[in-house]
Design an enzyme around this catalytic site. Sequence first.
Site, PDB file in Angstrom:
ATOM      1  CG  ASP A  85      -2.148 -14.119   5.422  1.00 55.85           C
ATOM      2  OD1 ASP A  85      -2.805 -14.725   4.562  1.00 55.85           O
ATOM      3  OD2 ASP A  85      -1.927 -12.893   5.364  1.00 55.85           O
ATOM      4  CD  GLN A 106      -5.062 -10.140  -1.751  1.00 56.62           C
ATOM      5  OE1 GLN A 106      -5.703 -10.803  -2.572  1.00 56.62           O
ATOM      6  NE2 GLN A 106      -3.883 -10.521  -1.300  1.00 56.62           N
ATOM      7  NE  ARG A 130      -3.563  -2.606   2.051  1.00 56.86           N
ATOM      8  CZ  ARG A 130      -3.531  -3.934   1.815  1.00 56.86           C
ATOM      9  NH1 ARG A 130      -2.386  -4.576   1.734  1.00 56.86           N
ATOM     10  NH2 ARG A 130      -4.652  -4.618   1.676  1.00 56.86           N
TER      11      ARG A 130
HETATM   12  C1  S3P Z   1      -3.748  -9.318   2.128  1.00 60.62           C
HETATM   13  C2  S3P Z   1      -5.001  -9.777   2.411  1.00 60.62           C
HETATM   14  C3  S3P Z   1      -5.313 -11.185   2.649  1.00 60.62           C
HETATM   15  C4  S3P Z   1      -4.071 -11.990   2.975  1.00 60.62           C
HETATM   16  C5  S3P Z   1      -2.940 -11.699   2.041  1.00 60.62           C
HETATM   17  C6  S3P Z   1      -2.586 -10.225   2.088  1.00 60.62           C
HETATM   18  C7  S3P Z   1      -3.551  -7.886   1.877  1.00 60.62           C
HETATM   19  O1  S3P Z   1      -5.889 -11.716   1.491  1.00 60.62           O
HETATM   20  O2  S3P Z   1      -4.363 -13.367   2.958  1.00 60.62           O
HETATM   21  O3  S3P Z   1      -1.812 -12.451   2.412  1.00 60.62           O
HETATM   22  O4  S3P Z   1      -2.414  -7.409   1.925  1.00 60.62           O
HETATM   23  O5  S3P Z   1      -4.555  -7.204   1.614  1.00 60.62           O
HETATM   24  P1  S3P Z   1      -7.460 -11.515   1.219  1.00 60.62           P
HETATM   25  O6  S3P Z   1      -7.697 -10.061   1.196  1.00 60.62           O
HETATM   26  O7  S3P Z   1      -7.738 -12.113  -0.122  1.00 60.62           O
HETATM   27  O8  S3P Z   1      -8.138 -12.231   2.329  1.00 60.62           O
END
Ligand code: S3P
Length: 428
Positions: free
Chosen positions: A315, A169, A25
């Site tokens: 995670d 995400q 980000r």
């Molecule tokens: C992340 C969000 C999670 C996580 C990934 C990193 C992020 O995924 O599992 O390792 O940085 O926004 P999801 O948003 O698909 O759950």
Amino acid sequence: MDGQTARHSLQGVASLPGDKSIAHRALILTAIADGSSTISGLPGGADVQSTRDCLRALGVKITDPDDAGVVSVEGRGLEGLKTPRSALDCGNSGTSARLLCGLLSAQKFSTTLDGDASLRRRPMARVVAPLRDMGASIDYLEQDNRLPLRIQGGLLPFTLHKPEVASAQVKSSLLLASLAAGTGCRLLEPVPTRNHTELMLAYMGSGLQIRDGLVELPPGARLRGSTLCLPGDISSACFLVAAAALLPGSDLLCENVGVNPGRLGFITALQEMGADIELLNPQTVAGEPVADIRVRHAALNAISLRGARIPGIIDELPLLALVASQATGRTEVRDAGELRLKESDRIESTADMMAALGLTIESFQDGFAVEGPQHIQGGLVDSRCDHRIAMTASVAGFLTTQKVAISDTDWIAVSFPGFRQLLERLVK
Ligand code: S3P
């Protein structure tokens, strides 16, 4: 640790690499800010390098990190990204692909996004479908729902996003699209997920507000160049925390770790299981909560996790399976079907890892159950090209007197280069 003869304890002070989630980000938002920014603590992992290289290909000047992970980024403003010469390669990084897909949907040029073999197997419809609803033109070049894809700009003002998947995400992709399009938006999540994007957007002057869970990004929001100091990565720290919690005599301090509530699921789960974990020196740095984490060994009991608790520990669930094998009672995790869509199918890869270590686990479509305590045996663990499986198996190697071999430990560098060396240094 019960039912096992441990050879070691974990002692000392650990500094973790900067937070991977926040780093993606930081790079993306400073790239589209007005003016220059400085980011310190940028981690050296391959995923973050993928985001950096994609942004460089879009014309953003980003220096190479110095020894403290300090980089300068010359922000190009919301309208300043350039047409890349070739397809953008997101490597192994789902966060790069999903977030950039949102940002690029609002550009005046078209882009192709691609990734490695693992990323090409992961779903993209979760961002593509809502971005298409916003007016973006996105085509799958080979297979539905998969990279590579071609993105063309053209977004419509969108008043309310209600993403179907509880995913930071997806949320971040939609926020970036609305920011870059200048339309602003309101967004309501099905279940709260990590809010790094919202915190950083607010910190960089966008005027974003969160009221009763509703995220509001005003139309015409812009970002100012900023100084961002990244905390240590809690997801990386969790491997050390787990090892210290399980190894008798351990007393470990992880310094300066991000403790965003959306990421604390593993720590709170361990505390509920009986772990001796304290958060010390709480502070707020660049809008993010940060603390030192002290952990000492204690006996653990089983726990059940499901529903809204899952995104905050998603995670760390392979690691929890290993920890559960050393706790007393039956630990059950449900509502975690998202695990099947990570760098590997983490329900399957966790079950295979446990089997290779002589541990019994029951798998479900949406989770697993582990009865403890069990005896960890040596064996050969297939990392399945998944950094978190390789790191979990590395921790297991310190919980048994037998040899644990792991295939392809190079994948650890996706998030935590130097992990095994750090673990060796802390083991006494
Ligand atoms: C992340 C969000 C999670 C996580 C990934 C990193 C992020 O995924 O599992 O390792 O940085 O926004 P999801 O948003 O698909 O759950």
